[in-house]
Design a protein around this motif. Sequence first.
Motif, PDB file in Angstrom:
ATOM      1  N   ALA A  93      12.075 -13.383  -6.334  1.00 26.47           N
ATOM      2  CA  ALA A  93      13.062 -12.481  -6.928  1.00 26.47           C
ATOM      3  C   ALA A  93      14.186 -13.256  -7.605  1.00 26.47           C
ATOM      4  O   ALA A  93      14.700 -12.835  -8.645  1.00 26.47           O
ATOM      5  N   ALA A  94      14.567 -14.388  -7.043  1.00 30.01           N
ATOM      6  CA  ALA A  94      15.695 -15.142  -7.585  1.00 30.01           C
ATOM      7  C   ALA A  94      15.315 -16.074  -8.712  1.00 30.01           C
ATOM      8  O   ALA A  94      16.110 -16.333  -9.601  1.00 30.01           O
ATOM      9  N   VAL A  95      14.089 -16.575  -8.711  1.00 35.86           N
ATOM     10  CA  VAL A  95      13.725 -17.647  -9.633  1.00 35.86           C
ATOM     11  C   VAL A  95      12.870 -17.177 -10.791  1.00 35.86           C
ATOM     12  O   VAL A  95      12.943 -17.735 -11.874  1.00 35.86           O
ATOM     13  N   GLU A  96      12.073 -16.167 -10.620  1.00 31.90           N
ATOM     14  CA  GLU A  96      11.130 -15.812 -11.682  1.00 31.90           C
ATOM     15  C   GLU A  96      11.775 -15.437 -12.999  1.00 31.90           C
ATOM     16  O   GLU A  96      11.242 -15.770 -14.033  1.00 31.90           O
ATOM     17  N   PHE A 156      -2.064 -18.083  10.436  1.00 32.35           N
ATOM     18  CA  PHE A 156      -0.673 -18.016   9.987  1.00 32.35           C
ATOM     19  C   PHE A 156      -0.685 -17.225   8.693  1.00 32.35           C
ATOM     20  O   PHE A 156      -1.071 -17.746   7.642  1.00 32.35           O
ATOM     21  N   GLU A 157      -0.299 -15.978   8.781  1.00 32.31           N
ATOM     22  CA  GLU A 157      -0.366 -15.079   7.631  1.00 32.31           C
ATOM     23  C   GLU A 157       1.026 -14.827   7.081  1.00 32.31           C
ATOM     24  O   GLU A 157       1.854 -14.201   7.739  1.00 32.31           O
ATOM     25  N   ILE A 158       1.276 -15.344   5.895  1.00 29.67           N
ATOM     26  CA  ILE A 158       2.548 -15.101   5.226  1.00 29.67           C
ATOM     27  C   ILE A 158       2.280 -14.788   3.758  1.00 29.67           C
ATOM     28  O   ILE A 158       1.204 -15.054   3.234  1.00 29.67           O
ATOM     29  N   ASP A 159       3.286 -14.234   3.135  1.00 27.08           N
ATOM     30  CA  ASP A 159       3.281 -14.063   1.686  1.00 27.08           C
ATOM     31  C   ASP A 159       3.728 -15.410   1.125  1.00 27.08           C
ATOM     32  O   ASP A 159       4.890 -15.763   1.207  1.00 27.08           O
ATOM     33  N   ASP A 160       2.781 -16.175   0.613  1.00 21.47           N
ATOM     34  CA  ASP A 160       3.130 -17.529   0.150  1.00 21.47           C
ATOM     35  C   ASP A 160       2.873 -17.717  -1.336  1.00 21.47           C
ATOM     36  O   ASP A 160       2.736 -18.837  -1.800  1.00 21.47           O
ATOM     37  N   GLU A 161       2.834 -16.631  -2.062  1.00 24.28           N
ATOM     38  CA  GLU A 161       2.614 -16.750  -3.506  1.00 24.28           C
ATOM     39  C   GLU A 161       3.790 -17.495  -4.134  1.00 24.28           C
ATOM     40  O   GLU A 161       4.940 -17.094  -3.979  1.00 24.28           O
ATOM     41  N   PRO A 162       3.512 -18.597  -4.813  1.00 23.86           N
ATOM     42  CA  PRO A 162       4.618 -19.364  -5.401  1.00 23.86           C
ATOM     43  C   PRO A 162       5.243 -18.612  -6.575  1.00 23.86           C
ATOM     44  O   PRO A 162       4.590 -17.782  -7.221  1.00 23.86           O
ATOM     45  N   PRO A 163       6.503 -18.887  -6.846  1.00 21.16           N
ATOM     46  CA  PRO A 163       7.150 -18.232  -7.990  1.00 21.16           C
ATOM     47  C   PRO A 163       6.554 -18.714  -9.303  1.00 21.16           C
ATOM     48  O   PRO A 163       6.058 -19.837  -9.394  1.00 21.16           O
ATOM     49  N   ALA A 164       6.597 -17.863 -10.285  1.00 24.25           N
ATOM     50  CA  ALA A 164       6.078 -18.221 -11.608  1.00 24.25           C
ATOM     51  C   ALA A 164       7.170 -18.957 -12.385  1.00 24.25           C
ATOM     52  O   ALA A 164       8.014 -18.352 -13.013  1.00 24.25           O
ATOM     53  N   ILE A 165       7.155 -20.260 -12.263  1.00 20.12           N
ATOM     54  CA  ILE A 165       8.141 -21.096 -12.955  1.00 20.12           C
ATOM     55  C   ILE A 165       7.411 -21.820 -14.073  1.00 20.12           C
ATOM     56  O   ILE A 165       6.479 -22.572 -13.826  1.00 20.12           O
ATOM     57  N   PRO A 166       7.831 -21.578 -15.303  1.00 18.68           N
ATOM     58  CA  PRO A 166       7.178 -22.291 -16.407  1.00 18.68           C
ATOM     59  C   PRO A 166       7.491 -23.771 -16.352  1.00 18.68           C
ATOM     60  O   PRO A 166       8.544 -24.163 -15.873  1.00 18.68           O
ATOM     61  N   PRO A 167       6.565 -24.604 -16.810  1.00 20.82           N
ATOM     62  CA  PRO A 167       6.840 -26.047 -16.810  1.00 20.82           C
ATOM     63  C   PRO A 167       7.996 -26.344 -17.754  1.00 20.82           C
ATOM     64  O   PRO A 167       8.213 -25.638 -18.730  1.00 20.82           O
ATOM     65  N   PRO A 168       8.745 -27.401 -17.468  1.00 19.95           N
ATOM     66  CA  PRO A 168       9.850 -27.750 -18.355  1.00 19.95           C
ATOM     67  C   PRO A 168       9.316 -28.130 -19.725  1.00 19.95           C
ATOM     68  O   PRO A 168       8.196 -28.638 -19.837  1.00 19.95           O
ATOM     69  N   PRO A 169      10.093 -27.887 -20.753  1.00 18.77           N
ATOM     70  CA  PRO A 169       9.625 -28.236 -22.093  1.00 18.77           C
ATOM     71  C   PRO A 169       9.430 -29.742 -22.216  1.00 18.77           C
ATOM     72  O   PRO A 169      10.191 -30.526 -21.672  1.00 18.77           O
ATOM     73  N   ALA A 170       8.395 -30.108 -22.933  1.00 16.84           N
ATOM     74  CA  ALA A 170       8.091 -31.531 -23.127  1.00 16.84           C
ATOM     75  C   ALA A 170       9.084 -32.111 -24.121  1.00 16.84           C
ATOM     76  O   ALA A 170       9.302 -31.579 -25.205  1.00 16.84           O
ATOM     77  N   GLY A 171       9.677 -33.192 -23.713  1.00 20.50           N
ATOM     78  CA  GLY A 171      10.640 -33.874 -24.573  1.00 20.50           C
ATOM     79  C   GLY A 171       9.934 -34.890 -25.454  1.00 20.50           C
ATOM     80  O   GLY A 171       8.715 -35.124 -25.336  1.00 20.50           O
TER      81      GLY A 171
END
Length: 175
Positions: A93-96, A156-171
């Motif tokens: 919720a905070a990062v996507e 061990f059952e948890i909601d572990d779906e990682p946040p959808a963070i786009p990769p940083p732009p290539a410099g």
Amino acid sequence: MVAAAVLALVLVAFYLSWRATRLDRLHHRVETTRAALDAALLRRGSAVLDLVAADGLPPERARALADAATAARRAPETQRELAESALSRALRAAVEPSDAFGGLPDHLTEVASAARRVHLARTFHNDAVADTRRARRSRLPRALRLAGTAPLPDFFEIDDEPPAIPPPPAGPDTL
């Protein structure tokens, strides 16, 4: 006749010893994967707290993440799955909506990496638990109590779906 009976007895004893050793190895594997999962969960919590401390998040998101990470660290073992799931949801919720995080690509990358490691560690742990339960479920280990007094391992059952963070732009200097 006696030699055949002794040979049969030795073969049965060897087979039972092999099965008991296999169960012991499976239980050890569960303990090892659980330790790796605990380490991955702590690493994710640390990465989240580092992200919050980087001071680039909106205050309400930072507070929600910090509260969830702290609750996950302090949760008793019986409530750990719920607390870790709450951290996963708070993280998504905070990062996507990551367009607001222009100055935090390193911290976001670390959080995403730690979240993927949690998912992998949980998968390995649950696979080890399934293998152990399957081996203990057969008739022979149950009848002869080959698992000894070892408790039946739990998933061990948890909601572990990682946040959808786009990769940083290539410099220009990343090829």
